[in-house]
Every structure is written in structure tokens, then in C-alpha cells.
Enzyme design. Structure first.
Site, PDB file in Angstrom:
ATOM      1  N   THR B 162       0.866  -1.188   0.000  1.00  7.14           N
ATOM      2  CA  THR B 162       0.000   0.000   0.000  1.00  7.14           C
ATOM      3  C   THR B 162       0.902   1.238   0.000  1.00  7.14           C
ATOM      4  O   THR B 162       1.317   1.684  -1.059  1.00  7.14           O
ATOM      5  CB  THR B 162      -0.970   0.000   1.202  1.00  7.14           C
ATOM      6  OG1 THR B 162      -0.225  -0.083   2.407  1.00  7.14           O
ATOM      7  CG2 THR B 162      -1.955  -1.139   1.109  1.00  7.14           C
ATOM      8  N   LYS B 188       4.432  -6.878   3.910  1.00  7.29           N
ATOM      9  CA  LYS B 188       4.152  -5.472   3.622  1.00  7.29           C
ATOM     10  C   LYS B 188       3.931  -4.757   4.950  1.00  7.29           C
ATOM     11  O   LYS B 188       3.563  -5.369   5.954  1.00  7.29           O
ATOM     12  CB  LYS B 188       2.949  -5.313   2.706  1.00  7.29           C
ATOM     13  CG  LYS B 188       1.648  -5.629   3.377  1.00  7.29           C
ATOM     14  CD  LYS B 188       0.591  -4.575   3.136  1.00  7.29           C
ATOM     15  CE  LYS B 188       1.034  -3.241   3.655  1.00  7.29           C
ATOM     16  NZ  LYS B 188      -0.086  -2.325   3.901  1.00  7.29           N
ATOM     17  N   THR B 199      -1.934  -1.911   8.295  1.00  9.99           N
ATOM     18  CA  THR B 199      -1.479  -3.265   8.340  1.00  9.99           C
ATOM     19  C   THR B 199      -0.088  -3.693   8.010  1.00  9.99           C
ATOM     20  O   THR B 199       0.513  -3.259   7.057  1.00  9.99           O
ATOM     21  CB  THR B 199      -2.360  -4.123   7.464  1.00  9.99           C
ATOM     22  OG1 THR B 199      -3.526  -4.307   8.166  1.00  9.99           O
ATOM     23  CG2 THR B 199      -1.765  -5.419   7.090  1.00  9.99           C
ATOM     24  N   GLU B 280       7.331   4.927   8.135  1.00 10.65           N
ATOM     25  CA  GLU B 280       6.950   6.200   7.518  1.00 10.65           C
ATOM     26  C   GLU B 280       7.892   7.323   7.946  1.00 10.65           C
ATOM     27  O   GLU B 280       7.995   7.650   9.119  1.00 10.65           O
ATOM     28  CB  GLU B 280       5.510   6.523   7.877  1.00 10.65           C
ATOM     29  CG  GLU B 280       4.564   5.530   7.226  1.00 10.65           C
ATOM     30  CD  GLU B 280       3.151   5.617   7.717  1.00 10.65           C
ATOM     31  OE1 GLU B 280       2.275   5.106   7.019  1.00 10.65           O
ATOM     32  OE2 GLU B 280       2.943   6.200   8.795  1.00 10.65           O
ATOM     33  N   ASN B 403       1.294  11.547   7.393  1.00 14.51           N
ATOM     34  CA  ASN B 403       0.081  11.285   8.167  1.00 14.51           C
ATOM     35  C   ASN B 403      -0.806  12.496   8.424  1.00 14.51           C
ATOM     36  O   ASN B 403      -1.932  12.344   8.866  1.00 14.51           O
ATOM     37  CB  ASN B 403       0.459  10.632   9.498  1.00 14.51           C
ATOM     38  CG  ASN B 403       0.932   9.211   9.290  1.00 14.51           C
ATOM     39  OD1 ASN B 403       0.177   8.380   8.827  1.00 14.51           O
ATOM     40  ND2 ASN B 403       2.188   8.962   9.579  1.00 14.51           N
ATOM     41  N   SER B 408      -6.265  11.639   3.411  1.00 19.51           N
ATOM     42  CA  SER B 408      -6.396  10.265   2.927  1.00 19.51           C
ATOM     43  C   SER B 408      -7.632  10.133   2.069  1.00 19.51           C
ATOM     44  O   SER B 408      -8.487  10.989   2.047  1.00 19.51           O
ATOM     45  CB  SER B 408      -6.458   9.328   4.122  1.00 19.51           C
ATOM     46  OG  SER B 408      -7.377   9.816   5.057  1.00 19.51           O
TER      47      SER B 408
END
Lengths: 408, 408
Positions: B162, B188, B199, B280, B403, B408
Site C-alpha cells: 500500500t 508489507k 497493516t 513512515e 500522516n 487520505s
């Protein structure tokens, strides 16, 4: 490091503070670390004052905290008391030398005031792991004692600041049986622990009369609903200290008085909120209210999981009504929850219910809530009657800049 | 959101992956959410395969996770098995509809492969709270089954991404009694949970033969030393899934074989580290090693408190050898510690001991350690023999941007 701009969430001004009978204050420039500003405060409390305290539970707490904790237990109610606080150096993780510094300061204050050492309390806030140059403080005890005067709470609130962007104060007055009772408190803190500048410190004074153990009990219970329910970054200081002194100068006994308790609760909540409003890099003041949990403790666990989640906090910074991250935080908290019983609200907007987004919800409603400077997140767990409220702020580039970009 | 640049901590290239006897894979473009890329993978395992799994403990876990958990317990060892994974939509917090989607996919895979539904496992990763358009997946089951072929692990690793900035794979081969046994895994994840893109997912395949309960036991134990000891942001996904299948095609029984266990540990640790390396905004790969704690559990509590502390993580981002923040994190963890027994090292540099900065320590030594891309923090608690190692990354402006700045 560069002086930070005043938080956008700061109150307009420092409040008017009442004089507290039996309390005198002084501040001085001692040059512990900062130049050109007052960095030490001394509070002197009249004989008969009751002193209570709540402290960090950190296993690595500072020498000052350990010394206060030993003394708070010991009864010596006849005597007066003194509280000396320095900013610039937290005297934390300074080994045995830290205890020597506390001892030197207490000895000097005891000598200058005639108080027994057991009634001299100290706090220190600032850089961790550097030896406290306590001579700079003990050299100024004479000047402090000479400067003692009623009032001066605003000056004291400024003297204890480190990375705070505004001084924090709150006060209340109430009339009991025709007589006025006053409460006034000051605080510092802009993170559970700021960049090498440890600590939340809070000092509350009242002219009410109350027995020490009663005061301690009330303070501990109210602390659990105020300072213990705020979080900026989930990090816990090695120096957190809340001291409260009741001088009794008003002559009014407040033992078991609900009005006094409520007024004190209000002062503590106000100060706690101000600490959040000065959270490093904060642009949003966030109230997380959890209801319907299996117990109050579970509700607090959920609320703190939401308030401490970096993904929730960054979503708020980005004004993103990202309720999926709230579901995630509830799920990871460890407290009881059932996906299909969760209800989530932003302000008065119903966002999700029965395990899914609410039929009535429109993304623009959530987005409008997120644009405000004060945000309310309501979560009903749907399992019981447990509830808790926690206050926090968002996680922004400002936080990273303060804590990463500047070298301490 | 914009495609993110490849993490500076990424490995040079995807590793060469062995073919696993008894495993065939296929991927397809189903357009679940992403356009122009493969977003569904199907793994088909030969009859006789043992399947074990470890899953998120989140109370709000996804329908797919709940379905896998029900099936992992049920014995049906004679049959083959299938694993279908989609990216783009996590099917989490989608209420009863989520269960319907899982059911629809399992039915379609069962029909196309002849496997009993109890042997069809699914995962989903991506946006939370939006209904999974499962028709797009079931429409492509035929194409998937037709495309099944040995190899293809690299293609599968790409299909499940993702916000990952690189596909993640690891493999091992070992010779047991003259015969080669192979392990190959893909993963992942770039945060415990990424921006609405939930996830960590991990799939490991081997041609070894091992009884299901033995495999489950080994997987759970190794998980506690690998995937359970990594943290990017302390947030836990609603969909975390680790599935492992042993086809037995090599004919080699590895029950109780230490060499196999070690090789599997290596593959799992490699994949776990890759997830952290894709954290991230990460610019530093950090190993936190705690020794001398009262117990292994206490050591892990300390290590996670350090690895999850925003103040420690921002200090690392700022290349600041701020050992005071490590003291703070140890102090707040809740596990046993004594300030005066702590020893702290950055790499091989002794920083603090006996409750204070080490006499030999020079700030420039610590600063040099912090400049590296791979940082080791060693903390000895000085109380016992408990130890734990946890891996994490720093907290940077990149994390906030990913974030908060992107909607999103």
C-alpha cells in the site's frame, strides 16, 4: 534554542490572582542557566500551613522529588513551610551529587528562614543530567528572603518557565459562611517532558484551613481527574511535582466542603488545560470523552490510547476526520471493546455506529469539526457505564522541530 | 496521495527467491482501489500443507482476520489451501458487510479451486471503513487460477503493497540429511498502521514437512522475537496477519530441527527489519537492546518504552545524543529500574553509568554515533538477567507529512 512563539491556544492574558493570606513570594535572577531573567522562586508559608503533594511515579525521578516525597509524609504541622523552585536545570539523573544539591539548598533556606529542614520543599526543572550549580541559588537566598511579599504569583509563574510559551495561572474565590476563601495556582509544562527541559510543576495555595491528610486525599483524587488525564506526547517527566499548601489564614475550615472541592477542581483543571494548550507545536486543543466502557479505568485506557496515538494526533493536525484511526486506537488499547457496539462522534456529529460509518454522516460535517481550534472526540464503547475524559493536543511539524531540529 | 520516494534505509534490491515445491502463485489487476497495478495475489498450496497463523490482538480486528482465526484452529490437514490477499481496502470496520465480503471471496476461491472453504484464507489491506468492492475480486478469480505458476514471489510482494516504498522479501535454504529445504517469505507494512492503509501482512512458505501444531508453536515463539518486537509508531493495526504454510514437498520432516528453526527465525527477522526500514518518514534504523532487567518481560517493557517515546525518536531524528530522554523512558515504563544502577551506551560508547554521565564520555562521541544511519542503543538496568531487543526508526517531519499533510 530560539525563543518559541506564544502558543496559538494560549489564553488572552494571565488571570488576576488574589492575595493568599499567609503566603509571601519572591523571585530572583540566579543565572542557573538562563541569562537576563528570573529563574528562582521562593514561597514562604505561615506557621500552621498544611502541605500536600503528588509526584511523578517515574522510576528515575529526580533528587528533589525524592526529597519532597520523604518530607510530605512527615507530620510537622505546627511549623511554616518554604517551597523553592529553580528553572534551567532539573537536577535529574545527576547521581549522588543531585542529593547534595538538594541538601545544600534546603540547609540554606532553613538557615535564612528559621524553618526546620523537614519543612523546606524544592523543585527543579530544566536540563537533565548536568550537575546543578546550586551555589548560584544558595548565594541568592538572602536576596530572596528580603524580597518576600504578598502577591507576586505572576512573577513566580514566569520564574519557573522553561520552554513554556506563556506563564500559567488560575484562581478561584468562594464565600463560605460569609467569609471569603481564596485559591490560587501556578504551573509550568509544555510536554510531559520538554526538550531536555523536564517537567510539569504545579503549586497551589489557599488560605483555607484543612488538616494535612484531608488535603492530601482531596489533592490526590482531583489529580486523577485533572493533571493525570492530560497528555502531550505520552512521555512522563522525571520531575513532575504538584504541591499544595493551605495556610489557614482565612480561618475557614473547609474539611468535607463540596464547594471548596469544586473550586479547587476548577483551578486544577484550568491549569491542566493550560499545560495542554502550551503543548509543543500544538495547534488544536482536543477533548477525548469516552463513555459506555466496562469500567472507569477501561474508559481512561481507551481515552489515553486515542489521545496518545501518533496517527490520531497527526490526523487532527491535518484536519482529517479520520475516524478509522480512532477505531484502531480503541482496538489496540487492551481494554474491553466490541467493534459492532462502538459509536464515534466529532463534536455533535455522529460519525460511526454499529461497527460502521453512520448512514447520516457526511464527510464535510466531520471536516468542518476538524477545522476548529477546539475539537471534541466522543466515543461510546457500548458495554457499560464507565467514563473518562482526557485532554491532549495535535502532533505537528512544530513538535518535530522543537524536539529534533534544535540541538539541546 | 503522491507516491512516496523509496526509503533511504531500503535494501539495495529484492532478494533472489527460491521456488517452493507445492506452492503456486498468481497476481492480477482487479482495480480494488489502485489503478494500473496488480492488487490481488492468490497463493495455492498443495494437498498436505500445514497452515499456521499469528494475528493482531486488536479488539476491533477486521472481518478477514476473524475469519482466518476461526479457520486456523480447525484441523483439515489432508486438503490443500489457498491464501488470497487484496491491497487498497482493508475491509476493516465495515460492519456485517465486511463478513459478507470475506464470505463471497472464499466461496469464489473454493468453487474455482475445489478446496473446502475452511482452507481458504484471506487478508485485506488499505483504507479502513469503506465497503470492500469484492465483486472486483471475485470477477478475477478465474484469471488468478489460470495464472497460477511456481515462483512469482516478487510479483506477489508488489501486489500486497500500500504505502510501502519497496517490496519486502527474504529467503533461506538449508540442507538437512542431504536434502535441501527452502523458506521464502514476503511482507508489507510501513507503520504498525499506515495512513488509512492498515497493516502489516506477512506470508511465509516452506517445502519442509511439519505437523500443524508444531508449526504453530514455532511460529508463535519466533513471532515474539521478531514481528512483535518492532515498532514504528506504537499504533497497532486492525489487520495484522502472519500466515505460514509448509507444503512438505521436500519430503524432509523438520519437527524439532534447530537448524530449520534458526533459518526461519532469520527470514522472519529480516522481514521484520525491512518493515522498520520502510517506517513512515524513517531516516534511521534503531536497535534498542536492554539487558540486566529483572525479567525478559521487564526488559521488553523498557525497550518498547524507549522505542516508542516521541522524545527519544525525535532526538534520534535530530542526531542528538540525548541520553536524558532514555533515562526518562526507562523511568516511565513501569518496569523495575533503579536510577543509580543504569548504564547507557550508544553503539560501543559508554554514555552514562551509576546514575550519571560517564566520566569518560565526550559529547562528540555520542554525536558521531547519532550521525550513522544505523544506531544501537544499549541499556543495562543492573538488576537481573532479563533481556530483550526491539527495533524501531526515528520520528521525522516525513512521518508528520505522510500522516497529516496528505488527506487520505
Amino acid at each position: 534554542m530560539a525563543k518559541l512563539p506564544r502558543s496559538p491556544l494560549a489564553p488572552d492574558r494571565f488571570p488576576d490572582m488574589p492575595e493568599i493570606g499567609g503566603l509571601r513570594l519572591a523571585t530572583v535572577e540566579a543565572g542557573v542557566r538562563y541569562a537576563g531573567r528570573r529563574d528562582v522562586m521562593l514561597a514562604l508559608l505561615a506557621p500552621g500551613s498544611a502541605v500536600a503533594g503528588v509526584f511523578t511515579r517515574s522510576a528515575t525521578r529526580s533528587a528533589n522529588v525524592l526529597d519532597c516525597q520523604r518530607k510530605i509524609g512527615a507530620e510537622a504541622e505546627g511549623a511554616g513551610a518554604a517551597i523553592l523552585v529553580n528553572s534551567g536545570n532539573s537536577n535529574a539523573f545527576t547521581g549522588r551529587a543531585g542529593e547534595g544539591s538538594v541538601q545544600a539548598i534546603c540547609t540554606a533556606v532553613s538557615k535564612a528562614t528559621g524553618l526546620p529542614q523537614a519543612r523546606v520543599f524544592t523543585s527543579a526543572t530544566g536540563v537533565i543530567g548536568e550537575r546543578l550549580p546550586h551555589d548560584r541559588i544558595t548565594d541568592r537566598i538572602g536576596a530572596l528572603v528580603n524580597g518576600l511579599a504578598p502577591g507576586k504569583l505572576g512573577e513566580a509563574a514566569e520564574a519557573i518557565m522553561t520552554t513554556d510559551t506563556f506563564p500559567k495561572g488560575a484562581a478561584a474565590e468562594l464565600v463560605i459562611d460569609g467569609q471569603t476563601v481564596r485559591i490560587a495556582g501556578i504551573a509550568k509544562g509544555s510536554g510531559m517532558i520538554a526538550p531536555d527541559m523536564a517537567t510539569m510543576l504545579v503549586y497551589i495555595f489557599t488560605d483555607a484551613r484543612i488538616e494535612r491528610s484531608q488535603l492530601q486525599q482531596m489533592l490526590g483524587a482531583l489529580n486523577d481527574r485533572t493533571f493525570n488525564n492530560i497528555t502531550v506526547d505520552s512521555d512522563t517527566s522525571t520531575s513532575d511535582t504538584l504541591l499544595m499548601a493551605a495556610t489557614g489564614a482565612s480561618g475557614v475550615d473547609v474539611t468535607g466542603h463540596d464547594g471548596f472541592r469544586d473550586a479547587l477542581h476548577g483551578v486544577m483543571l484550568d491549569l491542566a488545560h493550560q499545560v495542554v494548550r502550551d503543548g509543543e507545536g500544538a495547534t488544536k486543543f482536543v477533548t477525548v470523552q469516552v463513555t459506555g466502557a466496562a469500567s472507569d479505568a477501561d474508559a481512561r485506557t481507551h481515552a489515553l490510547a486515542i489521545a496518545n496515538s501518533p496517527l490520531v494526533k497527526t490526523a487532527i493536525a491535518g484536519e482529517d476526520p479520520n475516524w478509522g484511526r480512532i477505531v484502531m486506537a480503541v482496538g489496540k488499547s487492551g481494554a474491553a471493546a466490541d467493534r459492532d457496539l462502538l459509536t464515534i462522534r466529532f463534536g455533535d456529529v455522529l460519525v460511526a455506529e454499529k461497527g460502521w460509518v453512520a448512514e447520516s454522516y457526511r464527510e464535510e460535517q466531520g471536516a468542518a469539526q476538524m477545522k476548529q481550534a477546539e475539537i471534541e472526540i466522543g466515543v461510546d464503547i457500548g458495554l457499560g457505564a464507565g467514563q473518562a475524559t482526557v485532554w491532549t493536543c495535535d502532533l505537528t511539524h512544530g513538535y518535530i522541530s522543537i524536539n529534533a531540529d534544535y540541538r539541546s
